[in-house]
Design a protein around this motif. Structure first.
Motif, PDB file in Angstrom:
ATOM      1  N   GLY A   1     -42.731   1.516  -5.047  1.00 43.04           N
ATOM      2  CA  GLY A   1     -43.748   2.493  -4.678  1.00 43.04           C
ATOM      3  C   GLY A   1     -43.914   2.658  -3.194  1.00 43.04           C
ATOM      4  O   GLY A   1     -44.401   3.678  -2.723  1.00 43.04           O
ATOM      5  N   GLU A   2     -43.542   1.631  -2.429  1.00 41.95           N
ATOM      6  CA  GLU A   2     -43.710   1.669  -0.988  1.00 41.95           C
ATOM      7  C   GLU A   2     -42.445   2.094  -0.262  1.00 41.95           C
ATOM      8  O   GLU A   2     -42.491   2.409   0.920  1.00 41.95           O
ATOM      9  CB  GLU A   2     -44.130   0.288  -0.484  1.00 41.95           C
ATOM     10  N   ARG A   3     -41.309   2.084  -0.941  1.00 48.18           N
ATOM     11  CA  ARG A   3     -40.046   2.230  -0.233  1.00 48.18           C
ATOM     12  C   ARG A   3     -39.546   3.661  -0.162  1.00 48.18           C
ATOM     13  O   ARG A   3     -38.530   3.943   0.430  1.00 48.18           O
ATOM     14  CB  ARG A   3     -38.998   1.302  -0.853  1.00 48.18           C
ATOM     15  N   ARG A   4     -40.245   4.601  -0.790  1.00 49.83           N
ATOM     16  CA  ARG A   4     -40.058   6.035  -0.576  1.00 49.83           C
ATOM     17  C   ARG A   4     -38.606   6.481  -0.694  1.00 49.83           C
ATOM     18  O   ARG A   4     -38.011   6.984   0.237  1.00 49.83           O
ATOM     19  CB  ARG A   4     -40.605   6.431   0.791  1.00 49.83           C
ATOM     20  N   LEU A   5     -38.017   6.304  -1.878  1.00 50.63           N
ATOM     21  CA  LEU A   5     -36.685   6.828  -2.130  1.00 50.63           C
ATOM     22  C   LEU A   5     -36.761   8.349  -2.234  1.00 50.63           C
ATOM     23  O   LEU A   5     -37.769   8.907  -2.654  1.00 50.63           O
ATOM     24  CB  LEU A   5     -36.122   6.256  -3.428  1.00 50.63           C
ATOM     25  N   GLN A   6     -35.679   9.023  -1.866  1.00 51.82           N
ATOM     26  CA  GLN A   6     -35.656  10.473  -1.997  1.00 51.82           C
ATOM     27  C   GLN A   6     -35.722  10.860  -3.465  1.00 51.82           C
ATOM     28  O   GLN A   6     -35.081  10.249  -4.322  1.00 51.82           O
ATOM     29  CB  GLN A   6     -34.373  11.037  -1.379  1.00 51.82           C
ATOM     30  N   THR A   7     -36.491  11.900  -3.768  1.00 53.15           N
ATOM     31  CA  THR A   7     -36.642  12.323  -5.155  1.00 53.15           C
ATOM     32  C   THR A   7     -35.472  13.170  -5.629  1.00 53.15           C
ATOM     33  O   THR A   7     -35.190  13.233  -6.818  1.00 53.15           O
ATOM     34  CB  THR A   7     -37.949  13.122  -5.329  1.00 53.15           C
ATOM     35  N   SER A   8     -34.794  13.836  -4.707  1.00 52.24           N
ATOM     36  CA  SER A   8     -33.657  14.670  -5.088  1.00 52.24           C
ATOM     37  C   SER A   8     -32.688  14.764  -3.925  1.00 52.24           C
ATOM     38  O   SER A   8     -33.095  14.689  -2.766  1.00 52.24           O
ATOM     39  CB  SER A   8     -34.120  16.077  -5.501  1.00 52.24           C
ATOM     40  N   PRO A   9     -31.411  14.925  -4.230  1.00 50.46           N
ATOM     41  CA  PRO A   9     -30.431  15.027  -3.140  1.00 50.46           C
ATOM     42  C   PRO A   9     -30.457  16.412  -2.509  1.00 50.46           C
ATOM     43  O   PRO A   9     -30.885  17.390  -3.123  1.00 50.46           O
ATOM     44  CB  PRO A   9     -29.098  14.781  -3.853  1.00 50.46           C
ATOM     45  N   ARG A  10     -30.012  16.471  -1.278  1.00 52.47           N
ATOM     46  CA  ARG A  10     -29.858  17.755  -0.607  1.00 52.47           C
ATOM     47  C   ARG A  10     -28.468  18.321  -0.893  1.00 52.47           C
ATOM     48  O   ARG A  10     -27.541  17.590  -1.248  1.00 52.47           O
ATOM     49  CB  ARG A  10     -30.073  17.598   0.897  1.00 52.47           C
ATOM     50  N   ILE A  11     -28.341  19.621  -0.712  1.00 44.78           N
ATOM     51  CA  ILE A  11     -27.077  20.312  -0.954  1.00 44.78           C
ATOM     52  C   ILE A  11     -26.368  20.501   0.387  1.00 44.78           C
ATOM     53  O   ILE A  11     -26.937  21.078   1.318  1.00 44.78           O
ATOM     54  CB  ILE A  11     -27.304  21.686  -1.620  1.00 44.78           C
ATOM     55  N   GLY A  12     -25.153  20.000   0.501  1.00 43.91           N
ATOM     56  CA  GLY A  12     -24.416  20.111   1.749  1.00 43.91           C
ATOM     57  C   GLY A  12     -23.386  21.223   1.729  1.00 43.91           C
ATOM     58  O   GLY A  12     -23.075  21.787   0.680  1.00 43.91           O
ATOM     59  N   ASP A  13     -22.858  21.542   2.925  1.00 47.23           N
ATOM     60  CA  ASP A  13     -21.795  22.542   3.022  1.00 47.23           C
ATOM     61  C   ASP A  13     -20.546  21.960   3.684  1.00 47.23           C
ATOM     62  O   ASP A  13     -19.630  22.703   4.048  1.00 47.23           O
ATOM     63  CB  ASP A  13     -22.275  23.778   3.792  1.00 47.23           C
ATOM     64  N   GLY A  14     -20.505  20.641   3.849  1.00 41.10           N
ATOM     65  CA  GLY A  14     -19.321  19.999   4.405  1.00 41.10           C
ATOM     66  C   GLY A  14     -19.227  20.034   5.915  1.00 41.10           C
ATOM     67  O   GLY A  14     -18.252  19.541   6.473  1.00 41.10           O
ATOM     68  N   LEU A  15     -20.231  20.613   6.594  1.00 39.64           N
ATOM     69  CA  LEU A  15     -20.193  20.711   8.056  1.00 39.64           C
ATOM     70  C   LEU A  15     -21.077  19.649   8.695  1.00 39.64           C
ATOM     71  O   LEU A  15     -22.155  19.330   8.192  1.00 39.64           O
ATOM     72  CB  LEU A  15     -20.665  22.089   8.520  1.00 39.64           C
ATOM     73  N   ILE A  16     -20.601  19.101   9.810  1.00 40.88           N
ATOM     74  CA  ILE A  16     -21.402  18.209  10.639  1.00 40.88           C
ATOM     75  C   ILE A  16     -21.798  18.990  11.880  1.00 40.88           C
ATOM     76  O   ILE A  16     -20.959  19.624  12.528  1.00 40.88           O
ATOM     77  CB  ILE A  16     -20.602  16.957  11.040  1.00 40.88           C
ATOM     78  N   ARG A  17     -23.076  18.946  12.212  1.00 36.66           N
ATOM     79  CA  ARG A  17     -23.598  19.675  13.371  1.00 36.66           C
ATOM     80  C   ARG A  17     -24.073  18.686  14.424  1.00 36.66           C
ATOM     81  O   ARG A  17     -24.814  17.755  14.120  1.00 36.66           O
ATOM     82  CB  ARG A  17     -24.724  20.612  12.926  1.00 36.66           C
ATOM     83  N   HIS A  18     -23.664  18.927  15.644  1.00 36.98           N
ATOM     84  CA  HIS A  18     -24.004  18.008  16.735  1.00 36.98           C
ATOM     85  C   HIS A  18     -24.049  18.817  18.025  1.00 36.98           C
ATOM     86  O   HIS A  18     -23.470  19.898  18.117  1.00 36.98           O
ATOM     87  CB  HIS A  18     -22.966  16.894  16.838  1.00 36.98           C
ATOM     88  N   ALA A  19     -24.751  18.285  19.008  1.00 30.55           N
ATOM     89  CA  ALA A  19     -24.826  18.976  20.298  1.00 30.55           C
ATOM     90  C   ALA A  19     -24.824  17.960  21.431  1.00 30.55           C
ATOM     91  O   ALA A  19     -25.164  16.787  21.252  1.00 30.55           O
ATOM     92  CB  ALA A  19     -26.071  19.853  20.377  1.00 30.55           C
ATOM     93  N   LEU A  20     -24.426  18.426  22.592  1.00 26.38           N
ATOM     94  CA  LEU A  20     -24.506  17.666  23.838  1.00 26.38           C
ATOM     95  C   LEU A  20     -25.342  18.469  24.823  1.00 26.38           C
ATOM     96  O   LEU A  20     -25.274  19.700  24.847  1.00 26.38           O
ATOM     97  CB  LEU A  20     -23.111  17.427  24.425  1.00 26.38           C
ATOM     98  N   THR A  21     -26.132  17.790  25.635  1.00 32.25           N
ATOM     99  CA  THR A  21     -26.915  18.482  26.645  1.00 32.25           C
ATOM    100  C   THR A  21     -26.920  17.682  27.938  1.00 32.25           C
ATOM    101  O   THR A  21     -26.911  16.457  27.924  1.00 32.25           O
ATOM    102  CB  THR A  21     -28.366  18.720  26.168  1.00 32.25           C
ATOM    103  N   PHE A  22     -26.900  18.398  29.047  1.00 31.53           N
ATOM    104  CA  PHE A  22     -26.956  17.773  30.365  1.00 31.53           C
ATOM    105  C   PHE A  22     -27.471  18.812  31.348  1.00 31.53           C
ATOM    106  O   PHE A  22     -27.543  20.011  31.039  1.00 31.53           O
ATOM    107  CB  PHE A  22     -25.578  17.255  30.798  1.00 31.53           C
ATOM    108  N   THR A  23     -27.842  18.358  32.522  1.00 31.16           N
ATOM    109  CA  THR A  23     -28.361  19.270  33.541  1.00 31.16           C
ATOM    110  C   THR A  23     -27.408  19.328  34.726  1.00 31.16           C
ATOM    111  O   THR A  23     -26.694  18.365  35.025  1.00 31.16           O
ATOM    112  CB  THR A  23     -29.749  18.831  34.031  1.00 31.16           C
ATOM    113  N   VAL A  24     -27.420  20.474  35.394  1.00 26.99           N
ATOM    114  CA  VAL A  24     -26.593  20.671  36.586  1.00 26.99           C
ATOM    115  C   VAL A  24     -27.519  20.874  37.785  1.00 26.99           C
ATOM    116  O   VAL A  24     -28.717  21.134  37.638  1.00 26.99           O
ATOM    117  CB  VAL A  24     -25.647  21.880  36.421  1.00 26.99           C
ATOM    118  N   LYS A  25     -26.970  20.739  38.965  1.00 23.18           N
ATOM    119  CA  LYS A  25     -27.778  20.841  40.177  1.00 23.18           C
ATOM    120  C   LYS A  25     -28.353  22.251  40.307  1.00 23.18           C
ATOM    121  O   LYS A  25     -27.630  23.238  40.128  1.00 23.18           O
ATOM    122  CB  LYS A  25     -26.919  20.497  41.392  1.00 23.18           C
ATOM    123  N   PRO A  26     -29.654  22.339  40.601  1.00 24.74           N
ATOM    124  CA  PRO A  26     -30.264  23.668  40.780  1.00 24.74           C
ATOM    125  C   PRO A  26     -29.517  24.480  41.827  1.00 24.74           C
ATOM    126  O   PRO A  26     -29.128  23.962  42.873  1.00 24.74           O
ATOM    127  CB  PRO A  26     -31.690  23.330  41.253  1.00 24.74           C
TER     128      PRO A  26
END
Length: 383
Positions: free
Chosen positions: A134-159
């Motif tokens: 009751g405390e461990r909060r298992l997911q009630t249903s699986p999510r539907i995937g599309d086979g894609l992994i999404r990721h990003a990179l971010t950084f700053t450049v000199k003004p």
């Protein structure tokens, strides 16, 4: 008081959606698996570094337990598993400067690593597991995937270097999309907001293999070298430790994604940068995720939405039909006055140029501040 995270979790649990989606905000426990290849002869050094790391991780909020395993077939192969109360505290820690410094001792004895993260959906076990169910909060249903992994990179450049950087990032030849028989680079979208650069990728297969493949491409390496003089954070790509630290700090993980299940040939990709108040980035990402989960209008303008978050950096990538200006409210996550007020409370008033009152989250005003400039959006053939 009910927190935003709890409201998101309950909302997601009630929904059994067939839409393609992913989220770190489901509220269930997280299992992290780290595959490690240790240099020959460095097993004892690795074990000592792990024990030091283990003692430090034990005090990290949200950490539950971990295990270290050594292969019975190849003693150079190790497996580290850890359990966390949920995904957000793990991501907060793994993306922190504290983590960067904490894992440095491992780098001298490790040849390669691969990290995998999983929500716990079901489990079996004895009375102890059943008593805690009751405390461990298992997911009630699986999510539907599309086979894609999404990721990003971010950084700053000199003004002052923004225009030069945009030209460098727009002019290079696209890398070969095929990595191997199982991995393919599908799409790369690059945006700027002031002096901040965000590069989002969609990969089918192994994300790490795709990133390494791209980094080895001569045209990409030339672009990275051309960027070096303009970066606010110095790096040396010929120094493995310097490169590793830079890209670790630049990681901007996808924390939520939802697809409406429709396609439109006129859809255009946009990026929105939400200026979060200090310490409010995670709550802001959760709020936007709740809005995306609730939005289920087949005629709505947003076909896909991906939220990236790290610390107080929150970026939302949206594929929109009809343009941003036609109906900016749903695109921005502002569908009613209550949500507008809640969102405003999490935004940086200085960045908005406002006093932070609810009226200041008007869609037109926020769109002006949040809108990112497109540098390039490339899709691989047949992606």
């Amino acid at each position: 008081m009910t927190t935003t995270s709890e409201r998101v979790s309950e909302s997601l649990k009630r929904q059994v959606s067939q839409r393609v989606s992913q989220s770190v905000f489901d509220g269930s426990r997280l299992r992290v698996v780290l595959l490690v290849d240790v240099y020959d002869g460095a097993q004892q050094q690795f074990l000592e570094a792990y024990e030091q790391l283990c003692n430090q991780v034990a005090s990290v909020p949200g950490h539950v337990s971990d295990q270290l395993c050594q292969s019975i077939e190849n003693p150079s192969q190790w497996l580290i598993t850890s359990e966390w109360e949920s995904a957000p505290p793990f991501l907060t820690w793994v993306n922190s400067e504290e983590h960067v410094q904490m894992v440095r001792p491992l780098h001298d004895c490790v040849r390669d690593t691969r990290s995998l993260r999983f929500h716990i959906v079901r489990e079996t076990g004895g009375p102890a597991v059943e008593a805690e169910a009751g405390e461990r909060r298992l997911q009630t249903s699986p999510r539907i995937g599309d086979g894609l992994i999404r990721h990003a990179l971010t950084f700053t450049v000199k003004p002052g270097s923004e225009e030069k950087v945009a030209r460098i990032l727009a002019d290079y030849a696209a890398p070969e999309p095929r990595v191997d028989d199982t991995t393919r680079l599908c799409r790369t979208s690059l945006f700027m907001h002031g002096n901040r650069v965000v590069r989002a990728v969609e990969v089918r297969g192994d994300l790490l293999a795709a990133l390494r493949h791209v980094a080895r491409q001569p045209e990409v390496r030339a672009v990275e070298e051309a960027l070096n003089p303009y970066l606010e954070q110095d790096r040396d790509l010929d120094d493995p430790d310097s490169a590793r630290v830079f890209f670790t700090r630049a990681a901007l993980p996808a924390v939520h994604h939802v697809t409406a299940g429709q396609e439109s040939p006129d859809a255009v990709r946009h990026a929105l940068y939400y200026p979060a108040r200090e310490g409010c980035g995670l709550r802001l990402a959760e709020l936007l995720a709740r809005q995306d989960e609730a939005a289920d209008d087949p005629q709505g303008p947003v076909l896909r939405s991906t939220i990236f978050q790290r610390d107080d950096i929150v970026v939302r990538l949206v594929d929109v039909r009809g343009g941003l200006d036609a109906d900016p409210g749903p695109v921005l996550g502002l569908t009613d006055r209550a949500r507008a007020a809640e969102l405003t409370a999490l935004l940086d008033g200085d960045a908005l140029g406002t006093d932070g009152s609810p009226r200041d989250a008007a869609p037109a005003r926020l769109l002006t501040v949040a809108r990112m400039d497109l540098v390039t959006d490339r899709r691989a053939p047949d992606a």
